[in-house]
Design a protein around this motif. Structure first.
Motif, PDB file in Angstrom:
ATOM      1  N   VAL A 163      -2.943  -3.106   5.503  1.00 20.04           N
ATOM      2  CA  VAL A 163      -3.927  -2.470   4.693  1.00 20.04           C
ATOM      3  C   VAL A 163      -4.611  -1.057   4.880  1.00 20.04           C
ATOM      4  O   VAL A 163      -5.699  -0.608   4.243  1.00 20.04           O
ATOM      5  CB  VAL A 163      -4.984  -3.507   3.584  1.00 20.04           C
ATOM      6  CG1 VAL A 163      -4.417  -4.054   3.651  1.00 20.04           C
ATOM      7  CG2 VAL A 163      -6.211  -4.633   4.097  1.00 20.04           C
ATOM      8  N   ARG A 166     -12.848   3.047   0.448  1.00 17.24           N
ATOM      9  CA  ARG A 166     -11.379   2.039   0.250  1.00 17.24           C
ATOM     10  C   ARG A 166     -10.721   2.346  -1.589  1.00 17.24           C
ATOM     11  O   ARG A 166     -11.580   2.086  -2.610  1.00 17.24           O
ATOM     12  CB  ARG A 166     -12.144   0.984  -0.159  1.00 17.24           C
ATOM     13  CG  ARG A 166     -12.764   0.231   2.028  1.00 17.24           C
ATOM     14  CD  ARG A 166     -13.933  -1.369   1.621  1.00 17.24           C
ATOM     15  NE  ARG A 166     -14.501  -1.463   2.440  1.00 17.24           N
ATOM     16  CZ  ARG A 166     -15.149  -2.446   2.410  1.00 17.24           C
ATOM     17  NH1 ARG A 166     -14.599  -3.750   2.184  1.00 17.24           N
ATOM     18  NH2 ARG A 166     -16.114  -2.057   3.074  1.00 17.24           N
ATOM     19  N   SER A 167      -9.234   2.208  -0.660  1.00 16.68           N
ATOM     20  CA  SER A 167      -8.702   2.557  -2.339  1.00 16.68           C
ATOM     21  C   SER A 167      -7.909   1.727  -2.612  1.00 16.68           C
ATOM     22  O   SER A 167      -8.078   0.019  -2.151  1.00 16.68           O
ATOM     23  CB  SER A 167      -7.647   3.901  -2.402  1.00 16.68           C
ATOM     24  OG  SER A 167      -6.671   2.957  -0.655  1.00 16.68           O
ATOM     25  N   THR A 168      -7.447   1.448  -3.601  1.00 15.38           N
ATOM     26  CA  THR A 168      -6.963  -0.141  -3.999  1.00 15.38           C
ATOM     27  C   THR A 168      -5.508  -1.139  -3.204  1.00 15.38           C
ATOM     28  O   THR A 168      -4.615   0.571  -3.384  1.00 15.38           O
ATOM     29  CB  THR A 168      -6.309  -0.130  -5.966  1.00 15.38           C
ATOM     30  OG1 THR A 168      -5.389   0.437  -5.588  1.00 15.38           O
ATOM     31  CG2 THR A 168      -7.981   0.214  -6.383  1.00 15.38           C
ATOM     32  N   VAL A 169      -5.067  -2.117  -3.438  1.00 20.58           N
ATOM     33  CA  VAL A 169      -4.440  -2.379  -2.905  1.00 20.58           C
ATOM     34  C   VAL A 169      -3.424  -3.368  -3.930  1.00 20.58           C
ATOM     35  O   VAL A 169      -4.290  -3.861  -4.560  1.00 20.58           O
ATOM     36  CB  VAL A 169      -4.854  -3.262  -1.621  1.00 20.58           C
ATOM     37  CG1 VAL A 169      -3.362  -4.039  -1.366  1.00 20.58           C
ATOM     38  CG2 VAL A 169      -5.438  -2.979  -0.440  1.00 20.58           C
ATOM     39  N   ASP A 170      -2.038  -3.186  -3.669  1.00 19.77           N
ATOM     40  CA  ASP A 170      -1.199  -3.953  -4.907  1.00 19.77           C
ATOM     41  C   ASP A 170      -0.586  -4.998  -4.555  1.00 19.77           C
ATOM     42  O   ASP A 170      -0.599  -5.231  -3.338  1.00 19.77           O
ATOM     43  CB  ASP A 170      -0.456  -3.099  -5.387  1.00 19.77           C
ATOM     44  CG  ASP A 170      -0.287  -2.184  -6.447  1.00 19.77           C
ATOM     45  OD1 ASP A 170      -1.765  -2.054  -6.853  1.00 19.77           O
ATOM     46  OD2 ASP A 170      -0.013  -0.717  -5.571  1.00 19.77           O
ATOM     47  N   ASN A 213      -4.281   2.135   6.201  1.00 21.38           N
ATOM     48  CA  ASN A 213      -4.007   3.329   4.967  1.00 21.38           C
ATOM     49  C   ASN A 213      -5.090   3.307   4.000  1.00 21.38           C
ATOM     50  O   ASN A 213      -4.620   4.509   3.762  1.00 21.38           O
ATOM     51  CB  ASN A 213      -2.491   3.462   4.579  1.00 21.38           C
ATOM     52  CG  ASN A 213      -1.805   3.199   4.165  1.00 21.38           C
ATOM     53  OD1 ASN A 213      -1.994   3.132   2.996  1.00 21.38           O
ATOM     54  ND2 ASN A 213      -1.033   1.673   4.524  1.00 21.38           N
ATOM     55  N   CYS A 214      -5.263   1.907   3.150  1.00 24.16           N
ATOM     56  CA  CYS A 214      -6.082   2.212   2.409  1.00 24.16           C
ATOM     57  C   CYS A 214      -7.725   2.206   2.370  1.00 24.16           C
ATOM     58  O   CYS A 214      -8.572   2.408   1.315  1.00 24.16           O
ATOM     59  CB  CYS A 214      -6.098   1.397   1.262  1.00 24.16           C
ATOM     60  SG  CYS A 214      -4.332   0.918   0.471  1.00 24.16           S
ATOM     61  N   THR A 267       0.779  -1.350   0.019  1.00 28.59           N
ATOM     62  CA  THR A 267       0.462  -0.308  -0.193  1.00 28.59           C
ATOM     63  C   THR A 267       1.169   0.994  -0.054  1.00 28.59           C
ATOM     64  O   THR A 267       2.023   0.990   0.220  1.00 28.59           O
ATOM     65  CB  THR A 267      -0.921  -0.089   0.919  1.00 28.59           C
ATOM     66  OG1 THR A 267      -0.222   0.225   2.584  1.00 28.59           O
ATOM     67  CG2 THR A 267      -1.876  -1.344   1.580  1.00 28.59           C
ATOM     68  N   ASP A 302      -9.028  -4.923  -3.824  1.00 29.29           N
ATOM     69  CA  ASP A 302     -10.239  -4.536  -3.428  1.00 29.29           C
ATOM     70  C   ASP A 302     -10.320  -4.870  -2.103  1.00 29.29           C
ATOM     71  O   ASP A 302      -9.705  -6.372  -1.983  1.00 29.29           O
ATOM     72  CB  ASP A 302     -11.036  -4.110  -3.992  1.00 29.29           C
ATOM     73  CG  ASP A 302     -11.476  -3.377  -5.386  1.00 29.29           C
ATOM     74  OD1 ASP A 302     -10.964  -2.503  -5.534  1.00 29.29           O
ATOM     75  OD2 ASP A 302     -11.616  -4.511  -6.708  1.00 29.29           O
ATOM     76  N   GLN A 330      -4.278  -5.639  -9.161  1.00 29.67           N
ATOM     77  CA  GLN A 330      -4.575  -4.589  -7.963  1.00 29.67           C
ATOM     78  C   GLN A 330      -6.323  -5.664  -7.411  1.00 29.67           C
ATOM     79  O   GLN A 330      -5.966  -6.433  -8.166  1.00 29.67           O
ATOM     80  CB  GLN A 330      -5.070  -3.905  -8.760  1.00 29.67           C
ATOM     81  CG  GLN A 330      -3.994  -2.486  -9.683  1.00 29.67           C
ATOM     82  CD  GLN A 330      -5.130  -1.196  -9.466  1.00 29.67           C
ATOM     83  OE1 GLN A 330      -6.186  -1.224 -10.526  1.00 29.67           O
ATOM     84  NE2 GLN A 330      -4.383   0.142 -10.233  1.00 29.67           N
TER      85      GLN A 330
END
Length: 275
Positions: free
Chosen positions: A52, A75-79, A54-55, A20, A100, A98
């Motif tokens: 995760v 919620r932002s994406t996670v790698d 901080n996402c 993240t 979610d 990516q």
């Protein structure tokens, strides 16, 4: 005794690195199957919430149904990084996909990710059977697998060394398989059967002078019992129970959300009547 190639497939390959913008850790593939009535596949991974965190941010937004501001999460994406190997063990690169955050529990420190990719993943961790924790004992040999220190997945060995440690009102189990920063969100596997029994989540730090030393040889992990409870509470039973499908669980989650909205509306109306 498992052969080396089988150990790679069942233990090493299901493990991924999770990244993240402000943190990193590990994740473990626990489900990859065809979507009902579709040619697409869906894949889910377990990790820690703190990997995760901080996402996920909480915002106040206007709700037209309730006619007031309500808190909702954004919620932002996670790698996620799936590693490629030659000679089974030599890492030669990674494929980034990516994902979610589809479910999480901050207090329990568990999160469930869903890949945006719709192709099948061939290597999936095998969950230890539900309600069979009475067959696990101290001295049972285990492996810890994870992206320790941000490295491609590494494997350490040890044994279960304790049960029933309570931290912040939740049970943790102890293992002597060394883990360190970056292992969070990874996996603890039984050596004999390659079954997934928990998520490495905490290490102890002893303060000495002005610094601290990490105690890596006694590591806390979230036990499989709590993972099943989390999946049930979040209505993702299809991951471990073939009696459910992902579409059925999605409808059940939607129904639960609608019931909660109606409950809030009724509560607000009752408050207005009392005034």
């Amino acid at each position: 005794m498992k052969t080396i190639d089988v150990r790679h497939q069942e233990l090493l390959y299901p493990c991924v690195r999770v990244r993240t913008p402000k943190a990193g850790g590990s994740g473990t593939v626990i489900y990859s199957s065809k979507v009902p009535k579709s040619d697409d596949y869906e894949t889910y991974l377990l990790t820690n919430h703190h990997v995760v965190e901080n996402c996920i941010r909480i915002e106040k937004k206007w709700n037209a149904l309730l006619q007031r501001e309500v808190k909702s999460d954004v919620r932002s994406t996670v790698d996620t990084e799936f590693f490629r190997y030659k000679w089974q063990s030599r890492n030669v690169g990674a494929t980034q996909i990516q994902a979610d955050v589809v479910a999480y529990d901050k207090d329990q420190d568990i999160a469930l990710l869903k890949l945006r990719d719709t192709t099948p993943q061939p290597y999936i961790a095998k969950l230890y059977p539900r309600d069979a924790e009475n067959k696990l004992f101290i001295f049972t040999p285990v492996f810890a697998v994870g992206a320790a220190l941000g490295h491609p997945p590494v494997v350490t060995s040890g044994h279960i060394s304790g049960f029933g440690d309570e931290i912040d009102n939740y049970e943790f189990w102890l293992s002597t398989a060394p883990t360190i920063f970056g292992n969070s969100g990874g996996a603890i596997f039984l050596q004999e059967t390659s079954e997934f029994i928990g998520i490495p989540s905490r290490i102890s730090v002893v303060m000495i002078g002005f610094g601290g030393d990490a105690i890596t040889h006694l590591s806390y992990f979230i036990p499989i019992t709590r993972i099943y409870k989390f999946l049930e509470e979040q209505i993702f039973q299809f991951i471990y129970d073939p009696a459910f499908t992902s579409l059925q669980c999605e409808k059940l989650r939607e129904k639960k959300r609608e019931e909660e909205e109606q409950r809030l509306v009724s509560r607000d109306h009752k408050g207005e009547d009392e005034d």
